[in-house]
Enzyme design. Structure first.
Site, mmCIF file in Angstrom:
data_model
loop_
_atom_site.group_PDB
_atom_site.id
_atom_site.type_symbol
_atom_site.label_atom_id
_atom_site.label_comp_id
_atom_site.label_asym_id
_atom_site.label_seq_id
_atom_site.Cartn_x
_atom_site.Cartn_y
_atom_site.Cartn_z
ATOM 1 N N CYS A 1 8.464 1.316 -0.385
ATOM 2 C CA CYS A 1 7.187 1.909 -0.124
ATOM 3 C C CYS A 1 6.440 1.233 1.171
ATOM 4 O O CYS A 1 5.659 1.690 1.952
ATOM 5 C CB CYS A 1 6.180 1.750 -1.245
ATOM 6 S SG CYS A 1 5.370 0.157 -1.405
ATOM 7 N N ASP B 1 4.939 -1.480 1.461
ATOM 8 C CA ASP B 1 3.852 -2.676 1.076
ATOM 9 C C ASP B 1 4.092 -4.122 1.455
ATOM 10 O O ASP B 1 5.177 -4.428 1.190
ATOM 11 C CB ASP B 1 3.049 -2.302 -0.350
ATOM 12 C CG ASP B 1 2.620 -0.906 -0.672
ATOM 13 O OD1 ASP B 1 2.283 -0.192 0.472
ATOM 14 O OD2 ASP B 1 2.353 -0.659 -1.760
ATOM 15 N N CYS C 1 -1.142 0.597 0.645
ATOM 16 C CA CYS C 1 -1.943 1.529 -0.024
ATOM 17 C C CYS C 1 -2.939 1.214 -0.655
ATOM 18 O O CYS C 1 -3.235 -0.096 -0.835
ATOM 19 C CB CYS C 1 -1.049 2.750 -0.932
ATOM 20 S SG CYS C 1 -0.408 1.691 -2.542
ATOM 21 N N CYS D 1 2.684 -1.632 -7.227
ATOM 22 C CA CYS D 1 1.485 -2.594 -6.676
ATOM 23 C C CYS D 1 1.038 -3.880 -7.299
ATOM 24 O O CYS D 1 1.008 -4.823 -6.642
ATOM 25 C CB CYS D 1 0.348 -1.760 -6.259
ATOM 26 S SG CYS D 1 0.714 -0.402 -5.071
#
Length: 165
Positions: free
Chosen positions: A58, A60, A85, A128
């Protein structure tokens, strides 16, 4: 054209089925809008441990740093910088709040599932909270490696001094 625009605004498909927008939990929004402990410490400071982790899928990237009282082993402060995000930023912010004031052994027991539950993260955003857990572990590991290196070099210097005396 007006019909297409109205469907986008109202969130309906061409079949007239209503599609709900995904909303973040209020805790995620709070930590995203008002992140706690943003910033960084000097990575060369021997009392600072740095964890840098990322999720290639992603994009991150999370840097979490802890400042440890060498005498007590207690984490006295924590900082983070995250590129990602809202869920990644919120997970980082929560992680820094949770580690402050705790012993090193205690923070290693913080699990991504606890962070995800606290923030009510949907399954698609669980990575996350996993990054936050990994960042905590990496920061502790970095601090312990620095401390071991300093202890080893201190012992070597003591032995050298004793040999020359």
């Amino acid at each position: 054209m007006l019909r297409v625009g109205a469907k986008r605004v109202l969130g309906t498909t061409s079949l007239g089925v209503r599609v709900s927008a995904r909303l973040y939990h209020e805790r995620v929004v709070d930590h995203y809008d008002n992140p706690r402990n943003v910033g960084s410490f000097d990575k060369n400071d021997p009392s600072v441990g740095t964890g840098l982790v990322g999720a290639p899928a992603c994009g991150d990237v999370m840097k979490l740093q802890i400042k440890v009282d060498d005498k007590t082993g207690k984490i006295v402060d924590a900082r983070f910088k995250t590129f990602g995000c809202g869920s990644a930023i919120a997970s980082s912010s929560v992680a820094t709040e949770w580690v402050k004031g705790k012993q090193m052994e205690e923070v290693l027991s913080i699990k991504n599932t606890e962070i995800a539950k606290h923030l009510s993260l949907p399954p698609v955003k669980l990575h996350c909270s996993m990054l936050a857990e990994d960042a905590i572990k990496a920061a502790v590991k970095d601090y312990e490696a620095k401390r071991a290196k300093a202890t080893a070099s201190g012992e070597a210097a003591t032995e050298e001094t004793a040999a020359t005396a």
